[in-house]
Scaffold this active site. Sequence first.
Site, PDB file in Angstrom:
ATOM      1  N   GLU A  16      -0.865   8.693  15.936  1.00 41.42           N
ATOM      2  CA  GLU A  16       0.581   8.516  16.025  1.00 41.42           C
ATOM      3  C   GLU A  16       1.205   9.708  16.730  1.00 41.42           C
ATOM      4  O   GLU A  16       0.765  10.845  16.539  1.00 41.42           O
ATOM      5  CB  GLU A  16       1.187   8.363  14.628  1.00 41.42           C
ATOM      6  CG  GLU A  16       0.662   7.162  13.858  1.00 41.42           C
ATOM      7  CD  GLU A  16       1.226   7.102  12.449  1.00 41.42           C
ATOM      8  OE1 GLU A  16       2.098   6.258  12.210  1.00 41.42           O
ATOM      9  OE2 GLU A  16       0.780   7.895  11.601  1.00 41.42           O
ATOM     10  N   LYS A  37      -2.834  -7.420  11.678  1.00 39.98           N
ATOM     11  CA  LYS A  37      -2.705  -7.249  13.131  1.00 39.98           C
ATOM     12  C   LYS A  37      -3.654  -8.204  13.845  1.00 39.98           C
ATOM     13  O   LYS A  37      -4.800  -8.386  13.437  1.00 39.98           O
ATOM     14  CB  LYS A  37      -2.983  -5.795  13.526  1.00 39.98           C
ATOM     15  CG  LYS A  37      -1.871  -4.837  13.090  1.00 39.98           C
ATOM     16  CD  LYS A  37      -2.133  -3.441  13.571  1.00 39.98           C
ATOM     17  CE  LYS A  37      -1.000  -2.506  13.191  1.00 39.98           C
ATOM     18  NZ  LYS A  37       0.251  -2.805  13.912  1.00 39.98           N
ATOM     19  N   HIS A  57      -6.455   1.790   5.931  1.00 39.88           N
ATOM     20  CA  HIS A  57      -6.609   1.274   7.293  1.00 39.88           C
ATOM     21  C   HIS A  57      -7.977   1.566   7.904  1.00 39.88           C
ATOM     22  O   HIS A  57      -8.682   0.658   8.370  1.00 39.88           O
ATOM     23  CB  HIS A  57      -5.530   1.854   8.209  1.00 39.88           C
ATOM     24  CG  HIS A  57      -4.127   1.583   7.763  1.00 39.88           C
ATOM     25  ND1 HIS A  57      -3.787   0.516   6.964  1.00 39.88           N
ATOM     26  CD2 HIS A  57      -2.964   2.233   8.031  1.00 39.88           C
ATOM     27  CE1 HIS A  57      -2.479   0.533   6.757  1.00 39.88           C
ATOM     28  NE2 HIS A  57      -1.967   1.557   7.387  1.00 39.88           N
ATOM     29  N   ASP A  81      -3.212   8.166   2.888  1.00 43.02           N
ATOM     30  CA  ASP A  81      -2.253   7.264   3.517  1.00 43.02           C
ATOM     31  C   ASP A  81      -2.888   6.380   4.584  1.00 43.02           C
ATOM     32  O   ASP A  81      -2.473   5.236   4.773  1.00 43.02           O
ATOM     33  CB  ASP A  81      -1.117   8.086   4.146  1.00 43.02           C
ATOM     34  CG  ASP A  81       0.001   7.219   4.696  1.00 43.02           C
ATOM     35  OD1 ASP A  81       0.495   6.343   3.951  1.00 43.02           O
ATOM     36  OD2 ASP A  81       0.382   7.395   5.863  1.00 43.02           O
ATOM     37  N   LYS A 114       0.847  -1.189   0.000  1.00 42.92           N
ATOM     38  CA  LYS A 114       0.000   0.000   0.000  1.00 42.92           C
ATOM     39  C   LYS A 114       0.889   1.247   0.000  1.00 42.92           C
ATOM     40  O   LYS A 114       2.026   1.186   0.442  1.00 42.92           O
ATOM     41  CB  LYS A 114      -0.970  -0.029   1.196  1.00 42.92           C
ATOM     42  CG  LYS A 114      -0.338   0.386   2.533  1.00 42.92           C
ATOM     43  CD  LYS A 114      -0.796   1.751   2.959  1.00 42.92           C
ATOM     44  CE  LYS A 114      -0.161   2.191   4.236  1.00 42.92           C
ATOM     45  NZ  LYS A 114      -0.271   3.622   4.472  1.00 42.92           N
TER      46      LYS A 114
END
Length: 464
Positions: free
Chosen positions: A218, A184, A242, A237, A150
């Site tokens: 983050e 994950k 996600h 992004d 990605k």
Amino acid sequence: MAGKQINDGVTFVLLGATGDLTKKKLLPAIYHLVAKGKARHFAIIGASRKKTSMDSIINSAKKYVKNGKKEVWDNIAKRAVYTSLDFYKKEDYVQLKKVVKETELRWKLPGKMIVYLATLPAHFEVITKHLEAYHMCKHKKEWPRVVYEKPFGHDLKSAKKINKTIRKIFEEKHIYRIDHYLGKEFVENISLVRFTNRILEPLWNKDHIEQVQIYINEDIGIDGRGGYYDKYGVVRDMVQNHLLQLAALIAMEPPKDLSGDAIRDRKVDAFKRMRIHDLLLGQYQGYLKEKNVAKGSITPTFAALHLRISNKRWKGVPFLLMSGKKLPKREAGIHIKFKRVACLLPMCPEDTNSLSIRIQPNEGITFQINGKVPGKSFVTPIKLDFCQSCVFGPNTPEAYETLLHYVMQGDQAAFVRQDGIEAAWKVVDRALARSKTVYKYKQGSTGPTELKMWNTKHKIRWKT
């Protein structure tokens, strides 16, 4: 997730072998697969433009494996070969093919290749065409398996163009479009928690759920990736892949089973029903001073989104998504807030029941209910908490280890199909087509000051 175990060997061809992804993620993932006996018969061919060696690349990867064993690294090093490859030079692919053939003969491997494009999407088409032109990827049933990192494209138009090119050469069963969040452990757990627990599945709808929060925050900045990040920003992004993937896992209708295509069918159905109704964008102060960021850039590093899903199950339920850089802490999770029950007490509980899924750090699940305070006539919130590392230990596989193993097995459930990629881009493109202000925010804050008013507007109190 089930799949066929590889017993007769596999060849990893890592294109973009000198990049951070290979050093920080792919080689550590292969290390763990080798250490656990999941990859016994293998070889690695690294290829990139730089003049270097696999020994040098492997040495730079060692620090990303805690307590790595010398004998495992030595085994990897002796089976690894490097060759220079300019993605745009045809003659380099002739050399790459020769190196692959010689390496497979040396280690008596059957020609089952996993070709990993650890490159920017701008290179996907030319690499794919050259792999075909020089017969690097002859089809043998479900082999080769080609992994595309990605982001897959920059928008719907570019994603369709890439898909058109690779689908002329490979069947969908050969293609693994990766989104590492789907590897994950607790992302994989979402479907199992929902579909194997009677106390949850009947409540998984607009009649019982008030809102869904999904966040990936983050505390770092763009980490030296200004040239890449400034072209994409947080929406392309993080949101397009996600966050929308997590939203689809929560929102999808029950699949007929938990196999690859059954899950992906239902996720595509969910994408097609998604609409972003409101979007707040921000950029951290100091972003414009980052290396390779364009002068005066308005690329967002923070986004908060109000998403709706137009179907019977979720009508009227807001899905609230957030992601940003230079926020107070690194954390990702999903918070499902249930509707309030009719209160029969003089003093009613302030908060409702909720289910929180912690993706990182401290993976686990918290179910909040209300219970009586001993000796009192009122209730208080009580948290029923499951801590994964407390029960199963701290050695949960990293996402790339899990996903590479799935590629070896031929299990595509955790990978994104062509229609899924394009449906998700369509959701994002609609939102980005609107003119939006990008607000500044202080590093280490929770986002732009305008977020407070935005939260009030959407009746949200983030559980981050």
